[in-house]
Motif scaffolding. Structure first.
Motif, PDB file in Angstrom:
ATOM      1  N   ARG A  59      -2.071 -10.266  11.015  1.00  0.00           N
ATOM      2  CA  ARG A  59      -1.723 -10.775  12.092  1.00  0.00           C
ATOM      3  C   ARG A  59      -0.745  -9.232  12.702  1.00  0.00           C
ATOM      4  N   ALA A  60      -1.049  -7.989  11.582  1.00  0.00           N
ATOM      5  CA  ALA A  60      -0.489  -7.090  12.606  1.00  0.00           C
ATOM      6  C   ALA A  60      -1.316  -6.704  13.621  1.00  0.00           C
ATOM      7  N   ARG A  61      -0.651  -5.562  14.803  1.00  0.00           N
ATOM      8  CA  ARG A  61      -1.563  -4.948  15.620  1.00  0.00           C
ATOM      9  C   ARG A  61      -0.579  -4.169  15.816  1.00  0.00           C
ATOM     10  N   PRO A  62      -1.539  -3.410  16.903  1.00  0.00           N
ATOM     11  CA  PRO A  62      -0.527  -2.070  17.036  1.00  0.00           C
ATOM     12  C   PRO A  62      -0.199  -2.471  18.235  1.00  0.00           C
ATOM     13  N   ALA A  64       0.623  -1.565  22.444  1.00  0.00           N
ATOM     14  CA  ALA A  64      -0.088  -1.482  23.601  1.00  0.00           C
ATOM     15  C   ALA A  64      -0.206  -0.595  24.016  1.00  0.00           C
ATOM     16  N   GLY A  65      -1.400  -0.025  24.367  1.00  0.00           N
ATOM     17  CA  GLY A  65      -1.601   1.535  25.025  1.00  0.00           C
ATOM     18  C   GLY A  65      -1.441   2.577  23.112  1.00  0.00           C
ATOM     19  N   THR A  66      -1.970   2.082  22.498  1.00  0.00           N
ATOM     20  CA  THR A  66      -1.637   2.923  21.103  1.00  0.00           C
ATOM     21  C   THR A  66      -2.792   2.570  20.387  1.00  0.00           C
ATOM     22  N   ALA A  67      -2.696   3.930  19.439  1.00  0.00           N
ATOM     23  CA  ALA A  67      -4.466   3.942  18.677  1.00  0.00           C
ATOM     24  C   ALA A  67      -3.978   2.653  17.591  1.00  0.00           C
ATOM     25  N   ALA A  68      -5.143   2.072  16.613  1.00  0.00           N
ATOM     26  CA  ALA A  68      -5.335   1.808  15.980  1.00  0.00           C
ATOM     27  C   ALA A  68      -5.301   2.047  14.945  1.00  0.00           C
ATOM     28  N   VAL A  69      -4.821   2.168  13.738  1.00  0.00           N
ATOM     29  CA  VAL A  69      -4.604   2.906  12.965  1.00  0.00           C
ATOM     30  C   VAL A  69      -4.624   2.382  10.919  1.00  0.00           C
ATOM     31  N   TRP A  70      -4.519   3.341  10.553  1.00  0.00           N
ATOM     32  CA  TRP A  70      -5.128   2.738   8.588  1.00  0.00           C
ATOM     33  C   TRP A  70      -4.190   3.710   7.835  1.00  0.00           C
ATOM     34  N   SER A  71      -2.346   2.603   7.811  1.00  0.00           N
ATOM     35  CA  SER A  71      -1.195   3.552   7.477  1.00  0.00           C
ATOM     36  C   SER A  71      -1.044   2.793   5.520  1.00  0.00           C
ATOM     37  N   ALA A  72      -0.017   2.833   4.969  1.00  0.00           N
ATOM     38  CA  ALA A  72      -0.050   3.345   3.770  1.00  0.00           C
ATOM     39  C   ALA A  72       0.433   1.369   3.300  1.00  0.00           C
ATOM     40  N   SER A  73       1.327   0.967   4.405  1.00  0.00           N
ATOM     41  CA  SER A  73       1.586  -0.059   4.567  1.00  0.00           C
ATOM     42  C   SER A  73       0.160  -1.453   5.082  1.00  0.00           C
ATOM     43  N   GLN A 106     -12.532 -10.887   7.254  1.00  0.00           N
ATOM     44  CA  GLN A 106     -12.090 -10.327   8.215  1.00  0.00           C
ATOM     45  C   GLN A 106     -11.016  -8.925   8.177  1.00  0.00           C
ATOM     46  N   ALA A 107     -10.502  -8.793   7.191  1.00  0.00           N
ATOM     47  CA  ALA A 107      -9.671  -7.755   6.978  1.00  0.00           C
ATOM     48  C   ALA A 107     -10.439  -6.762   7.153  1.00  0.00           C
ATOM     49  N   ARG A 108     -11.463  -6.896   5.904  1.00  0.00           N
ATOM     50  CA  ARG A 108     -12.498  -5.588   5.894  1.00  0.00           C
ATOM     51  C   ARG A 108     -12.707  -5.083   7.014  1.00  0.00           C
ATOM     52  N   VAL A 109     -13.187  -5.461   7.978  1.00  0.00           N
ATOM     53  CA  VAL A 109     -13.864  -5.734   8.989  1.00  0.00           C
ATOM     54  C   VAL A 109     -13.089  -4.770   9.758  1.00  0.00           C
ATOM     55  N   GLU A 110     -11.292  -5.215  10.215  1.00  0.00           N
ATOM     56  CA  GLU A 110     -10.340  -4.288  10.794  1.00  0.00           C
ATOM     57  C   GLU A 110     -10.408  -3.483  10.542  1.00  0.00           C
ATOM     58  N   ARG A 111     -10.273  -2.821   8.595  1.00  0.00           N
ATOM     59  CA  ARG A 111      -9.748  -1.936   8.357  1.00  0.00           C
ATOM     60  C   ARG A 111     -11.139  -0.983   8.450  1.00  0.00           C
ATOM     61  N   ARG A 112     -12.221  -1.050   8.638  1.00  0.00           N
ATOM     62  CA  ARG A 112     -13.125  -0.053   8.678  1.00  0.00           C
ATOM     63  C   ARG A 112     -12.967   0.403  10.428  1.00  0.00           C
ATOM     64  N   LEU A 113     -12.478  -0.500  11.892  1.00  0.00           N
ATOM     65  CA  LEU A 113     -12.247  -0.278  12.755  1.00  0.00           C
ATOM     66  C   LEU A 113     -10.755   0.574  12.851  1.00  0.00           C
ATOM     67  N   ARG A 114      -9.682   0.165  12.301  1.00  0.00           N
ATOM     68  CA  ARG A 114      -8.015   1.306  12.094  1.00  0.00           C
ATOM     69  C   ARG A 114      -8.941   2.237  11.670  1.00  0.00           C
ATOM     70  N   GLN A 115      -9.633   2.622  10.438  1.00  0.00           N
ATOM     71  CA  GLN A 115      -9.710   3.891   9.920  1.00  0.00           C
ATOM     72  C   GLN A 115     -10.677   4.402  10.734  1.00  0.00           C
ATOM     73  N   GLU A 116     -11.955   4.138  11.843  1.00  0.00           N
ATOM     74  CA  GLU A 116     -12.888   4.807  12.404  1.00  0.00           C
ATOM     75  C   GLU A 116     -11.933   4.722  13.781  1.00  0.00           C
ATOM     76  N   GLY A 117     -10.287   4.432  14.113  1.00  0.00           N
ATOM     77  CA  GLY A 117      -9.692   4.348  15.664  1.00  0.00           C
ATOM     78  C   GLY A 117     -10.506   3.636  16.299  1.00  0.00           C
ATOM     79  N   LYS A 118     -10.915   2.309  15.950  1.00  0.00           N
ATOM     80  CA  LYS A 118     -11.530   1.944  17.113  1.00  0.00           C
ATOM     81  C   LYS A 118     -11.013   0.625  18.053  1.00  0.00           C
ATOM     82  N   PRO A 119     -10.691  -0.039  18.904  1.00  0.00           N
ATOM     83  CA  PRO A 119      -9.751  -0.959  19.257  1.00  0.00           C
ATOM     84  C   PRO A 119      -9.844  -1.767  18.371  1.00  0.00           C
ATOM     85  N   LEU A 120      -8.880  -2.550  17.946  1.00  0.00           N
ATOM     86  CA  LEU A 120      -9.374  -4.167  17.134  1.00  0.00           C
ATOM     87  C   LEU A 120      -9.607  -5.408  18.290  1.00  0.00           C
ATOM     88  N   PRO A 121     -10.301  -6.511  17.125  1.00  0.00           N
ATOM     89  CA  PRO A 121     -10.217  -7.712  18.190  1.00  0.00           C
ATOM     90  C   PRO A 121      -9.226  -8.876  18.508  1.00  0.00           C
TER      91      PRO A 121
END
Length: 147
Positions: A59-62, A64-73, A106-121
């Motif tokens: 459910r978590a999404r950055p 709008a207009g900010t980068a997707a990041v992988w945080s401690a939470s 799906q969460a693993r895919v989103e984790r990889r995208l966030r770690q690479e700073g790519k936009p999430l689906p």
């Protein structure tokens, strides 16, 4: 070692076989028969905590207009997904387990995208709704088992 004899009130026409690992009788849907309610309730609680973490992570999404990041939470939620789904086999319905497995992928895919700073689906509402529905069923199951 002898196979444990499990008392059950089930219609024996429903019995599909015996689980080689646990010795429990298995019904046609793959559910264990004759399991103590407390054991099944614990498995439901494990499912609920894992599915809740998966739903929150998906459910978590950055903003709008900010980068997707992988945080401690995000990492804490992801760590809660690291369970052996085989623990749920025979206790939690196989459709619920499949939804959880797919949400973890799906969460693993989103984790990889966030770690690479790519936009999430786009948010995958299907997984979130399915998990929320299965969580409610598991919560009702716990109430029924502990009554």
């Amino acid at each position: 070692m002898t196979t444990p004899v499990i008392a059950t009130k089930s219609n024996f026409a429903e019995i599909h076989g015996i689980d080689a690992e646990t010795g429990y009788l298995i019904d046609i849907d793959g559910a264990f028969l004759g399991v103590r309610p407390a054991i099944t309730a614990v498995k439901y609680e494990l499912f609920i905590s894992t599915a809740t973490a998966a739903a929150r992570l998906l459910r978590a999404r950055p903003v709008a207009g900010t980068a997707a990041v992988w945080s401690a939470s995000h990492q804490r939620l992801f760590d809660a997904l690291n369970i052996d789904l085989g623990q749920l086999r025979g206790h939690v319905h196989h459709d619920a387990t499949r939804w959880l497995r797919d949400a973890i992928v799906q969460a693993r895919v989103e984790r990889r995208l966030r770690q690479e700073g790519k936009p999430l689906p786009a948010r995958n509402v299907v997984y979130i709704r399915a998990l929320v529905s299965e969580i409610r069923l598991a919560q009702a199951g716990i109430v029924r088992l502990t009554a």
